[in-house]
Design an enzyme around this catalytic site. Structure first.
Site, short mmCIF file in Angstrom:
data_model
loop_
_atom_site.label_atom_id
_atom_site.label_comp_id
_atom_site.label_asym_id
_atom_site.label_seq_id
_atom_site.Cartn_x
_atom_site.Cartn_y
_atom_site.Cartn_z
N TYR A 1 0.84 -1.21 0.00
CA TYR A 1 0.00 0.00 0.00
C TYR A 1 0.88 1.26 0.00
O TYR A 1 0.64 2.20 -0.76
CB TYR A 1 -0.88 -0.05 1.25
CG TYR A 1 -1.92 1.03 1.37
CD1 TYR A 1 -3.12 0.95 0.67
CD2 TYR A 1 -1.73 2.12 2.23
CE1 TYR A 1 -4.10 1.94 0.81
CE2 TYR A 1 -2.70 3.09 2.38
CZ TYR A 1 -3.88 3.01 1.67
OH TYR A 1 -4.84 3.98 1.81
N LYS B 1 1.02 4.17 -2.85
CA LYS B 1 0.68 5.56 -2.50
C LYS B 1 1.86 6.49 -2.74
O LYS B 1 1.68 7.65 -3.11
CB LYS B 1 0.19 5.64 -1.05
CG LYS B 1 -1.12 4.90 -0.80
CD LYS B 1 -2.25 5.42 -1.66
CE LYS B 1 -3.59 4.79 -1.35
NZ LYS B 1 -4.65 5.23 -2.26
P1 NAP Z 1 -13.63 2.38 0.94
O1 NAP Z 1 -14.61 2.98 1.90
O2 NAP Z 1 -13.16 0.99 1.15
O3 NAP Z 1 -14.23 2.55 -0.54
C1 NAP Z 1 -13.50 2.05 -1.62
C2 NAP Z 1 -14.15 2.45 -2.90
O4 NAP Z 1 -13.30 2.00 -3.99
C3 NAP Z 1 -15.51 1.82 -3.14
O5 NAP Z 1 -16.29 2.72 -3.90
C4 NAP Z 1 -15.16 0.58 -3.96
O6 NAP Z 1 -16.27 0.13 -4.77
C5 NAP Z 1 -14.05 1.13 -4.82
N1 NAP Z 1 -13.14 0.11 -5.35
C6 NAP Z 1 -12.37 -0.74 -4.66
N2 NAP Z 1 -11.69 -1.54 -5.49
C7 NAP Z 1 -12.02 -1.17 -6.74
C8 NAP Z 1 -11.70 -1.64 -8.05
N3 NAP Z 1 -10.83 -2.64 -8.24
N4 NAP Z 1 -12.27 -1.04 -9.12
C9 NAP Z 1 -13.14 -0.02 -8.96
N5 NAP Z 1 -13.49 0.46 -7.76
C10 NAP Z 1 -12.95 -0.11 -6.67
O7 NAP Z 1 -12.28 3.26 0.89
P2 NAP Z 1 -12.00 4.74 1.44
O8 NAP Z 1 -11.55 4.65 2.84
O9 NAP Z 1 -13.10 5.64 1.06
O10 NAP Z 1 -10.67 5.09 0.58
C11 NAP Z 1 -10.73 5.82 -0.63
C12 NAP Z 1 -9.29 6.14 -1.04
O11 NAP Z 1 -8.65 6.90 -0.02
C13 NAP Z 1 -8.42 4.90 -1.24
O12 NAP Z 1 -7.53 5.10 -2.31
C14 NAP Z 1 -7.64 4.81 0.05
O13 NAP Z 1 -6.42 4.14 -0.11
C15 NAP Z 1 -7.44 6.27 0.36
N6 NAP Z 1 -7.15 6.53 1.76
C16 NAP Z 1 -8.05 6.16 2.72
C17 NAP Z 1 -7.72 6.41 4.05
C18 NAP Z 1 -8.66 6.05 5.17
O14 NAP Z 1 -8.25 6.19 6.34
N7 NAP Z 1 -9.88 5.60 4.90
C19 NAP Z 1 -6.50 7.01 4.39
C20 NAP Z 1 -5.63 7.37 3.37
C21 NAP Z 1 -5.96 7.12 2.06
P3 NAP Z 1 -17.38 -0.92 -4.16
O15 NAP Z 1 -18.26 -0.13 -3.24
O16 NAP Z 1 -18.11 -1.41 -5.37
O17 NAP Z 1 -16.62 -1.99 -3.46
#
Ligand code: NAP
Length: 244
Positions: A156, A160
């Site tokens: 990851y 990133k």
């Molecule tokens: P999340 O709640 O798990 O949502 C993930 C989203 O990505 C969902 O819409 C999912 O679709 C979609 N997705 C996953 N795999 C995919 C694929 N192969 N093709 C198309 N769509 C896909 O994640 P989040 O926490 O909102 O994170 C969003 C972004 O922010 C990510 O890049 C994550 O690494 C980054 N981020 C998050 C955090 C945190 O603390 N949450 C911190 C730093 C960075 P489905 O609903 O259909 O599964």
């Protein structure tokens, strides 16, 4: 192609979590929104309905961002539907955590393909359109982990960090075309991705003493899309002060 009066945003992984909040924030600012997702039809439909209730055009596209041809095909479809894309948010991401000694190729590749290669596939598919329209804003969803590293997240963190290199290089290549490219580095944000973490314990280590909400990231996305017109090649930390 007929003109579309509204600006258009394309946000990957926007059925829920951070992507959904970004879609809503941009819709509130008057953007038509194309959202992508992987498989959760119910969440995607709900998000599209919420976006339409804000009075903008919205549609969801189900495809795997780790699949180059699927990305190309989806972008063609989105351009046919919305006529243009002004803002691309490469947000979709997954985790497959594990200590490096035990990390298999499958978990390495899944994360690199979904979190990093996806940004290449999506940006590569849209870039000619942005160059032609002489305007574009690309936002890559990185992470503080891409800056600091994290035990158990070598895959990851690599993806990133790669997004940060991509962001800075594209900003230099595309600035003369009026296309800005920035990254956001969220800290701990409360979504499905972090639902198993011990919130209280983590909050103790965050200067602002709380985890972030998806809306905290969405506001940064809106800033970069709408107000940060002289900002490019930057990594905007939205992490409650974790990385200073
Ligand atoms: P999340 O709640 O798990 O949502 C993930 C989203 O990505 C969902 O819409 C999912 O679709 C979609 N997705 C996953 N795999 C995919 C694929 N192969 N093709 C198309 N769509 C896909 O994640 P989040 O926490 O909102 O994170 C969003 C972004 O922010 C990510 O890049 C994550 O690494 C980054 N981020 C998050 C955090 C945190 O603390 N949450 C911190 C730093 C960075 P489905 O609903 O259909 O599964």
């Amino acid at each position: 192609m007929s003109e579309n009066e509204n600006k258009v945003a394309l946000i990957t992984g926007a059925s829920r979590g951070i992507g959904k909040a970004c879609a809503i924030e941009l819709a509130k600012a008057g953007y038509d929104v194309a959202i992508s997702y992987a498989g959760n039809d119910e969440a995607a439909n709900k998000t599209v309905n919420e976006l339409k209730e804000l009075g903008v055009n919205a549609k969801s596209y189900k495809f795997n961002v780790a699949d180059k041809e699927a990305c190309q095909k989806a972008v063609e479809e989105i351009l046919a539907d919305f006529k243009k894309v002004d803002v691309l948010v490469n947000n979709a991401g997954i985790t497959r955590d594990g200590l490096f000694m035990r990390m298999n190729s499958e978990n390495w590749e899944a994360v690199i393909n979904t979190n990093l290669n996806s940004a290449f596939y999506m940006t590569n598919s849209i870039i000619k359109t942005m160059v032609k329209q002489r305007y574009g804003c690309i936002i890559n969803m990185s992470s503080i982990v891409g800056i600091m590293g994290n035990a158990g997240q070598a895959n990851y963190a690599s993806a990133k960090a790669g997004l940060i290199g991509l962001t800075k290089s594209l900003a230099k290549e595309l600035g003369s075309r009026n296309i800005r490219v920035n990254a956001i580095a969220p800290g701990f944000i409360q979504t499905d991705m972090t639902k198993d973490l011990d919130v209280e314990k983590i909050a103790e280590h965050i200067p602002l003493k709380r985890l972030g909400q998806p809306e905290d990231i969405a506001k940064a996305v809106k800033f970069l899309a709408e107000d940060g017109l002289y900002v490019t090649g930057q990594v905007l930390g939205v992490d409650g002060g974790l990385v200073v």
